[in-house]
Motif scaffolding. Sequence first.
Motif, PDB file in Angstrom:
ATOM      1  N   PHE A 235       6.133  -5.084   7.954  1.00  0.00           N
ATOM      2  CA  PHE A 235       5.214  -6.115   7.949  1.00  0.00           C
ATOM      3  C   PHE A 235       5.590  -6.861   6.665  1.00  0.00           C
ATOM      4  CE2 PHE A 235       3.261  -2.729   5.671  1.00  0.00           C
ATOM      5  CZ  PHE A 235       2.348  -3.372   4.574  1.00  0.00           C
ATOM      6  N   VAL A 236       4.995  -8.256   6.472  1.00  0.00           N
ATOM      7  CA  VAL A 236       4.908  -8.950   5.120  1.00  0.00           C
ATOM      8  C   VAL A 236       3.618  -9.457   4.827  1.00  0.00           C
ATOM      9  CG1 VAL A 236       7.265  -9.877   5.789  1.00  0.00           C
ATOM     10  CG2 VAL A 236       5.217 -11.160   6.618  1.00  0.00           C
ATOM     11  N   VAL A 237       3.584  -9.690   3.632  1.00  0.00           N
ATOM     12  CA  VAL A 237       2.397 -10.328   2.997  1.00  0.00           C
ATOM     13  C   VAL A 237       2.695 -11.547   2.353  1.00  0.00           C
ATOM     14  CG1 VAL A 237       0.474 -10.043   1.093  1.00  0.00           C
ATOM     15  CG2 VAL A 237       1.676  -8.008   2.151  1.00  0.00           C
ATOM     16  N   PRO A 238       2.403 -12.704   3.175  1.00  0.00           N
ATOM     17  CA  PRO A 238       2.580 -14.031   2.666  1.00  0.00           C
ATOM     18  C   PRO A 238       1.877 -14.363   1.271  1.00  0.00           C
ATOM     19  CG  PRO A 238       1.928 -14.055   4.918  1.00  0.00           C
ATOM     20  CD  PRO A 238       1.658 -12.730   4.322  1.00  0.00           C
ATOM     21  N   ARG A 239       2.224 -15.156   0.354  1.00  0.00           N
ATOM     22  CA  ARG A 239       1.765 -15.626  -0.919  1.00  0.00           C
ATOM     23  C   ARG A 239       0.511 -16.130  -0.718  1.00  0.00           C
ATOM     24  NH1 ARG A 239       4.000 -15.179  -5.720  1.00  0.00           N
ATOM     25  NH2 ARG A 239       6.094 -15.138  -4.925  1.00  0.00           N
ATOM     26  N   GLY A 240      -0.502 -15.850  -1.350  1.00  0.00           N
ATOM     27  CA  GLY A 240      -1.814 -16.671  -1.037  1.00  0.00           C
ATOM     28  C   GLY A 240      -2.500 -16.297  -0.146  1.00  0.00           C
ATOM     29  N   GLU A 241      -2.240 -15.297   0.556  1.00  0.00           N
ATOM     30  CA  GLU A 241      -3.149 -14.885   1.842  1.00  0.00           C
ATOM     31  C   GLU A 241      -3.457 -13.441   1.794  1.00  0.00           C
ATOM     32  OE1 GLU A 241      -1.692 -16.535   5.574  1.00  0.00           O
ATOM     33  OE2 GLU A 241      -0.584 -18.316   4.735  1.00  0.00           O
ATOM     34  N   THR A 242      -4.305 -13.058   2.710  1.00  0.00           N
ATOM     35  CA  THR A 242      -4.660 -11.720   3.035  1.00  0.00           C
ATOM     36  C   THR A 242      -4.291 -10.849   4.286  1.00  0.00           C
ATOM     37  OG1 THR A 242      -6.743 -12.334   1.956  1.00  0.00           O
ATOM     38  CG2 THR A 242      -6.599 -10.212   3.128  1.00  0.00           C
ATOM     39  N   VAL A 243      -3.451 -10.009   4.114  1.00  0.00           N
ATOM     40  CA  VAL A 243      -3.081  -9.129   5.221  1.00  0.00           C
ATOM     41  C   VAL A 243      -3.942  -7.702   5.049  1.00  0.00           C
ATOM     42  CG1 VAL A 243      -1.201  -7.745   6.299  1.00  0.00           C
ATOM     43  CG2 VAL A 243      -0.479 -10.223   5.272  1.00  0.00           C
ATOM     44  N   ALA A 244      -4.572  -7.421   6.483  1.00  0.00           N
ATOM     45  CA  ALA A 244      -5.411  -6.379   6.652  1.00  0.00           C
ATOM     46  C   ALA A 244      -4.596  -5.306   7.099  1.00  0.00           C
ATOM     47  CB  ALA A 244      -6.638  -6.685   6.981  1.00  0.00           C
ATOM     48  N   ILE A 245      -4.629  -4.136   6.864  1.00  0.00           N
ATOM     49  CA  ILE A 245      -4.124  -3.051   7.694  1.00  0.00           C
ATOM     50  C   ILE A 245      -5.500  -2.157   7.784  1.00  0.00           C
ATOM     51  CG2 ILE A 245      -2.634  -0.953   7.691  1.00  0.00           C
ATOM     52  CD1 ILE A 245      -0.785  -2.258   5.392  1.00  0.00           C
ATOM     53  N   VAL A 246      -5.652  -2.083   9.201  1.00  0.00           N
ATOM     54  CA  VAL A 246      -6.638  -1.326   9.982  1.00  0.00           C
ATOM     55  C   VAL A 246      -6.342  -0.227  10.538  1.00  0.00           C
ATOM     56  CG1 VAL A 246      -8.180  -3.475   9.942  1.00  0.00           C
ATOM     57  CG2 VAL A 246      -6.956  -2.488  11.945  1.00  0.00           C
ATOM     58  N   GLY A 247      -7.208   0.751  10.812  1.00  0.00           N
ATOM     59  CA  GLY A 247      -6.937   2.056  11.743  1.00  0.00           C
ATOM     60  C   GLY A 247      -8.005   2.942  11.008  1.00  0.00           C
ATOM     61  N   GLU A 248      -8.149   4.373  11.807  1.00  0.00           N
ATOM     62  CA  GLU A 248      -8.979   5.194  11.510  1.00  0.00           C
ATOM     63  C   GLU A 248      -8.423   6.071  10.546  1.00  0.00           C
ATOM     64  OE1 GLU A 248     -10.525   6.994  15.560  1.00  0.00           O
ATOM     65  OE2 GLU A 248      -8.529   6.404  15.953  1.00  0.00           O
ATOM     66  N   SER A 249      -9.204   7.064  10.072  1.00  0.00           N
ATOM     67  CA  SER A 249      -8.681   8.146   9.086  1.00  0.00           C
ATOM     68  C   SER A 249      -7.485   8.919   9.533  1.00  0.00           C
ATOM     69  CB  SER A 249      -9.668   8.956   8.543  1.00  0.00           C
ATOM     70  OG  SER A 249     -10.576   8.457   7.967  1.00  0.00           O
ATOM     71  N   GLY A 250      -6.495   8.857   8.621  1.00  0.00           N
ATOM     72  CA  GLY A 250      -5.294   9.572   9.161  1.00  0.00           C
ATOM     73  C   GLY A 250      -4.104   8.567   9.886  1.00  0.00           C
ATOM     74  N   SER A 251      -4.251   7.485   9.966  1.00  0.00           N
ATOM     75  CA  SER A 251      -3.657   6.613  10.534  1.00  0.00           C
ATOM     76  C   SER A 251      -2.423   6.250   9.777  1.00  0.00           C
ATOM     77  CB  SER A 251      -4.300   5.211  10.937  1.00  0.00           C
ATOM     78  OG  SER A 251      -4.843   4.604   9.968  1.00  0.00           O
ATOM     79  N   GLY A 252      -2.270   6.435   8.463  1.00  0.00           N
ATOM     80  CA  GLY A 252      -1.445   6.178   7.534  1.00  0.00           C
ATOM     81  C   GLY A 252      -1.519   4.832   6.633  1.00  0.00           C
ATOM     82  N   LYS A 253      -2.821   4.126   6.842  1.00  0.00           N
ATOM     83  CA  LYS A 253      -2.901   2.825   6.301  1.00  0.00           C
ATOM     84  C   LYS A 253      -2.665   3.132   4.642  1.00  0.00           C
ATOM     85  CE  LYS A 253      -7.914   2.966   7.021  1.00  0.00           C
ATOM     86  NZ  LYS A 253      -8.041   4.239   7.470  1.00  0.00           N
ATOM     87  N   THR A 254      -3.462   4.036   4.256  1.00  0.00           N
ATOM     88  CA  THR A 254      -3.587   4.286   2.757  1.00  0.00           C
ATOM     89  C   THR A 254      -2.373   4.794   2.041  1.00  0.00           C
ATOM     90  OG1 THR A 254      -5.956   4.806   2.820  1.00  0.00           O
ATOM     91  CG2 THR A 254      -4.699   5.659   0.987  1.00  0.00           C
ATOM     92  N   THR A 255      -1.600   5.683   2.876  1.00  0.00           N
ATOM     93  CA  THR A 255      -0.335   6.211   2.265  1.00  0.00           C
ATOM     94  C   THR A 255       0.662   4.830   2.452  1.00  0.00           C
ATOM     95  OG1 THR A 255      -0.788   8.466   3.659  1.00  0.00           O
ATOM     96  CG2 THR A 255       1.854   7.930   2.975  1.00  0.00           C
ATOM     97  N   THR A 256       0.607   4.051   3.429  1.00  0.00           N
ATOM     98  CA  THR A 256       1.557   2.830   3.235  1.00  0.00           C
ATOM     99  C   THR A 256       0.994   2.118   1.915  1.00  0.00           C
ATOM    100  OG1 THR A 256       1.460   2.577   5.393  1.00  0.00           O
ATOM    101  CG2 THR A 256       1.951   0.619   4.308  1.00  0.00           C
ATOM    102  N   ALA A 257      -0.446   1.821   1.682  1.00  0.00           N
ATOM    103  CA  ALA A 257      -0.616   1.305   0.579  1.00  0.00           C
ATOM    104  C   ALA A 257      -0.209   1.815  -0.941  1.00  0.00           C
ATOM    105  CB  ALA A 257      -2.130   0.968   0.391  1.00  0.00           C
ATOM    106  N   ARG A 258      -0.177   3.213  -0.864  1.00  0.00           N
ATOM    107  CA  ARG A 258       0.129   3.879  -2.185  1.00  0.00           C
ATOM    108  C   ARG A 258       1.730   3.982  -2.199  1.00  0.00           C
ATOM    109  NH1 ARG A 258      -3.787   9.342  -2.076  1.00  0.00           N
ATOM    110  NH2 ARG A 258      -5.683   7.946  -2.423  1.00  0.00           N
TER     111      ARG A 258
END
Length: 569
Positions: free
Chosen positions: A338-361
């Motif tokens: 995925f990409v994060v465009p400058r000046g915008e907000t990209v949300a990653i959603v999902g249940e616990s264990g979906s991998g979203k926090t690991t991606t952020a880290r």
Amino acid sequence: MSAASAPVPGAPLLQVRDVAVEFRTMDGPVKAVESVDLDLAAGETLAIVGESGSGKSTTAMAVIGLLPGNGRVTQGSILLEGRNLVGAPESVMRTVRGRTIGLVPQDPMSNLNPVTKIGTQVAEALLAHGLATKKDVDRKVVETLAAAGLPDAEKRATQYPHEFSGGMRQRALIAIGLACNPKLLIADEPTSALDVTVQKTILDQLDRMTGELGTAVMLITHDLGLAAERAQRVVVMNRGRIVEQGPARQILEDPQHPYTQALVKAAPSVAAVRLRPEVFRAQPAAEVVEPAPVDVEAADAAAPASAPDNIIEVEGLTKVFPVRGQKEDFVAVDDVSFVVPRGETVAIVGESGSGKTTTARMILKIYDPTSGSISYEGTDVAGLKGKPLREFRQKVQPIFQDPYSSLNPMFSIERIISEPLEFYRRGSSKERTARVRQLLDDVALPQSMLRRYPSELSGGQRQRVAIARALALSPELIVCDEPVSALDVLVQDQILHLLGDLQREYGLSYLFISHDLAVVRLISDWVCVMQNGQMVEAASSEEIFTNPRHPYTRKLLASIPGNELDIAV
């Protein structure tokens, strides 16, 4: 206890009349609840709503006689089947608790004994009230856990709380609370720490069990959507007083009191479909288009395509953790792009264990990816070392979920905010002090906060401090990991508006991690949906909410409490 009177035919199961609760403190008595009146009929579900400190949990604890040692009921009566529980001796209350009034507390991890097996904790409730003998207690424990919806109950009874997921621990608490078939169940924020899909499953199970037993439920919550969906009547509390009560739909579709109106307006779980996401957009966004859709059977893993001005570009990101004692490793993140465009907000959603926090880290370079690439402004993050890495860490800052554990309790607020400035040697001492004061203004905190400590602040104030610290180095990208999930709806609304204002003022880019699609609706330009480590759908916020393509996305949307209510805000 006063002399028990025979229940009046047709009278409510519970009658609370003119009840006041007071706490003794070093600064003198503090009134937590004043002149509360409410009724609860047999088999009825009554929701008490309000923000933290409104008195809703204190009212519930007064009913079951579990106020802290410095708290007491100073006036009024609490009649359960005609018997007044105010002033009842502890020996009497012990027979009432569990057998007549059950309790499902808020935090399952702190309310289950971590060194005692789940089955043993259920057995304690059954044996204490004479509902099982030592001969048949094991069988009844398994039956009780199975009734609460725990799969393979016989095996689960032999496990410890840390071996359960959050949803399973909450089911265990429900099993304990209903083990003695009580006439009244007090459920104090029973699902506040759970994902929306798990929350729905737990509440459905609770509805089935209490319906079969004919149990009345007092539901304590700050979620108005949940209250409207699960309760027949709602009581709204503010500063220890009831400001409005009545039929749930009537209260929430046509609130009369200004405080109730403010709650309804602020609650994303109710109001998300009514708020315009563009309110939170930063400057006009650079044109970003979606790539050609991939095979639907491959989970619709589409993402916004690379644009000239993407601040972050993630390609084929994978993270594998070795599991001790097992041959197979655990794939936490599996080929995510995925990409994060400058000046915008990209949300990653999902249940616990979906991998979203690991991606952020991995984006924060806390974890190194097993494979794949993360590009920040065209530079590969994996190869950063020395000075380039220091520069990267200054430009990409985090805001974590729990503002208390992420702030040093031994540091003053001034030192917490100035710490990154000192570490990176930004400015003189005088300039750093001026910068900290400016940051407090930016997050709408008074200068008097400088000498205070995290323990002296509310949850919302602590989160504002965490935001100020993240802004200290003037970053370009902020990774927000569940930044409002622990906050009440009014405070949550304030923080979301603050993030939107800061984005517009400073041109910030956000990567927003959340399991709550209602919150995401308010703040995101793009939404990426993750399940079991994979990205199953990605599109603009408007597209996700109006035309979700993947079944899992539709399931998440359908699980939002109160999502079908037609509430004007």
